[in-house]
Design an enzyme around this catalytic site. Structure first.
Site, PDB file in Angstrom:
ATOM      1  N   ARG A  83      -3.136  32.835 -18.359  1.00  0.00           N
ATOM      2  CA  ARG A  83      -3.983  34.040 -18.027  1.00  0.00           C
ATOM      3  C   ARG A  83      -2.520  34.955 -17.782  1.00  0.00           C
ATOM      4  O   ARG A  83      -1.736  34.969 -17.687  1.00  0.00           O
ATOM      5  CB  ARG A  83      -4.064  33.305 -16.420  1.00  0.00           C
ATOM      6  CG  ARG A  83      -3.980  34.842 -15.336  1.00  0.00           C
ATOM      7  CD  ARG A  83      -5.051  34.725 -15.649  1.00  0.00           C
ATOM      8  NE  ARG A  83      -6.212  36.444 -14.422  1.00  0.00           N
ATOM      9  CZ  ARG A  83      -7.089  36.617 -14.784  1.00  0.00           C
ATOM     10  NH1 ARG A  83      -7.727  36.929 -15.050  1.00  0.00           N
ATOM     11  NH2 ARG A  83      -7.635  37.257 -13.368  1.00  0.00           N
ATOM     12  N   GLU A 113       0.389  -1.144  -0.148  1.00  0.00           N
ATOM     13  CA  GLU A 113      -0.244   0.126  -0.402  1.00  0.00           C
ATOM     14  C   GLU A 113       0.832   1.278   0.039  1.00  0.00           C
ATOM     15  O   GLU A 113       0.313   2.315  -0.662  1.00  0.00           O
ATOM     16  CB  GLU A 113      -1.301   0.144   1.244  1.00  0.00           C
ATOM     17  CG  GLU A 113      -1.460   1.796   1.218  1.00  0.00           C
ATOM     18  CD  GLU A 113      -3.193   1.199   2.557  1.00  0.00           C
ATOM     19  OE1 GLU A 113      -4.141   0.432   1.703  1.00  0.00           O
ATOM     20  OE2 GLU A 113      -2.945   1.173   3.291  1.00  0.00           O
ATOM     21  N   GLN A 127       8.636  34.740 -12.232  1.00  0.00           N
ATOM     22  CA  GLN A 127       9.550  34.378 -11.554  1.00  0.00           C
ATOM     23  C   GLN A 127       9.064  33.214 -10.411  1.00  0.00           C
ATOM     24  O   GLN A 127       8.938  32.023 -10.295  1.00  0.00           O
ATOM     25  CB  GLN A 127      10.688  34.367 -11.249  1.00  0.00           C
ATOM     26  CG  GLN A 127      12.491  32.758 -11.057  1.00  0.00           C
ATOM     27  CD  GLN A 127      13.599  34.186 -10.204  1.00  0.00           C
ATOM     28  OE1 GLN A 127      13.242  35.390 -10.621  1.00  0.00           O
ATOM     29  NE2 GLN A 127      14.002  33.196 -10.901  1.00  0.00           N
TER      30      GLN A 127
END
Ligand SMILES: Cc1cc2nc3c(=O)[nH]c(=O)nc-3n(C[C@H](O)[C@H](O)[C@H](O)COP(=O)(O)OP(=O)(O)OC[C@H]3O[C@@H](n4cnc5c(N)ncnc54)[C@H](O)[C@@H]3O)c2cc1C
Length: 382
Positions: free
Chosen positions: A271, A245, A282
């Site tokens: 955008r 798991e 940056q």
């Protein structure tokens, strides 16, 4: 050392991504809102062989090696936007199917594995109790010997798939004097057994399509044939379930990080603010660069841990390292993805915030981050 996928692994990845996008991704926001477990999609995942990835075909599985399972689960986490469904499938596969396949008798495997692998049955793994989580060894659920079998009494909590499971691996103390190692036993239990009930289903922050609940055993009698592995061998079954798991549940998270990365890059390129793409700032591109590093490092850790499952006596250290790292960078990547999307990331309709809600549980389930650090420390002799 070869870092590329084989043609078969590439084809596997492509087919799962295509299936996820085409079949699993409709109405996820609504399912999340309603906390609805998509049983019909579970069956479709069964047709794709996902609930039984490493199980040999003779028991109805897909027969993949552990690295192949990592490739498949990563593809699912990348393609499928229903984080709860990915989690439910992974928990079923890694904590119920795998220990049954590894420790079950021939009769147990013939009886349960075909249905667990083809999407007919849902499996669960129950060790956590209201009073024992990280310290799961201090469980209070007891199994006492009765004629022809065992009588179980106790309560398990936070059990993934518990409210919908058909079969559960339940851990109980069979010899308190011996402690966890030697004194606990794993039982394979039909959830229709008299004395078995699911007392509640939890409402959750994330993974809302994955039902999590409480299981109660009141004088529940199971036959000797329900013992998984040996009487007193609960810690062995638990250990191998946790290795698989921890190593592979986070394979799906690696896929999710890749999706977050692509979503973030696409948004940062389109955008514009202050007359330029936000990706040119940056402080935005740095977040995306960190996501890329997380993706590459996480994938490498998962592949190594997966490889160790089949090539080493124990994969415990590598599984804990992979689990710790990937769960923490998943959470950070999900938060950064929202930050990059600004106010839009915070709104449900853009389907970015759900990934953050889904990610929060990853540093808790399958052993918290604190416990993974503690395990790694122990391996280092601390
Ligand atoms: C979404 C989800 C699904 C789950 N599915 C399952 C399932 O299918 N089956 C199952 O059995 N369980 C399941 N769990 C339970 C999960 O394994 C436990 O929640 C987890 O092990 C932590 O136990 P706890 O919640 O009791 O927290 P606690 O153990 O009470 O821990 C509380 C805090 O104390 C810290 N802490 C505890 N001990 C130590 C220590 N020794 N050193 C440092 N810090 C420590 C923890 O890290 C944590 O921050 C699930 C949980 C979640 C959230």
């Amino acid at each position: 050392m070869d870092f590329s996928l084989s043609p078969e692994e590439r084809a596997l990845r492509d087919s799962i991504v295509k299936f996820s996008r085409g079949v699993l991704n409709d109405h996820v926001a609504e399912r999340d809102r309603q906390q609805e477990f998509p049983r019909e999609l579970w069956r479709k995942c069964g047709e794709m062989g996902l609930p039984g990835l490493p199980v040999p075909p003779e028991y109805g599985g897909s027969g993949l090696d552990a690295v192949g399972c990592a490739v498949a689960l990563e593809a699912l986490g990348y393609g499928c936007t229903d984080g709860g469904l990915v989690f439910s499938l992974s928990a079923h596969l890694l904590a119920c199917v795998v220990p049954l396949w590894k420790h079950g008798t021939e009769e147990q495997k013939r009886r349960y594995l075909p249905g667990l692998c083809d999407g007919t049955l849902v499996g669960a793994h129950a060790i956590t109790e209201p009073g024992s989580g990280s310290d799961s060894f201090s469980m209070r659920t007891r199994a006492e010997r009765v004629a022809g079998g065992w009588k179980l009494n106790g309560t398990k909590t936070f059990i993934s798939n518990g409210p919908v499971a058909d079969v559960a691996i339940v851990f109980a103390v069979t010899d308190a004097d011996k402690g966890f190692h030697g004194g606990t036993t794993a039982f394979l239990v039909d959830t229709g057994t008299k004395g078995f009930s699911t007392s509640r289903k939890f409402e959750k922050l994330g993974l809302r399509t994955s039902p999590v609940g409480e299981l109660v055993f009141e004088d529940m009698v199971v036959p000797d044939e329900a013992v998984l592995g040996k009487v007193g061998g609960g810690s062995v079954a638990f250990g191998s379930a946790m290795d698989w798991e921890r190593a592979l549940l986070v394979a799906g998270h690696v896929g999710t990080i890749e999706r977050l990365l692509e979503t973030s890059v696409a948004y940062a390129r389109t955008r514009t603010q202050f007359g330029q793409q936000i990706g040119k700032f940056q402080s935005v591109s740095s977040k995306i660069a960190d996501m890329k590093v997380s993706l590459e490092a996480g994938r490498a850790l998962v592949h190594k841990a997966a490889w160790m499952l089949e090539h080493s006596r124990t994969a415990s250290l590598d599984a804990s390292i992979a689990k710790l790292f990937v769960s923490e960078v998943l959470l950070k990547s999900a938060l950064d993805c929202i930050q990059i999307h600004g106010g839009y990331g915070f709104m449900v309709e853009y389907e970015v915030e759900r990934t953050l809600r889904d990610a929060v549980g990853s540093t808790i389930y399958s052993g918290t981050s604190e416990m993974q650090r503690s395990i790694i420390g122990r391996w280092l002799g601390l």
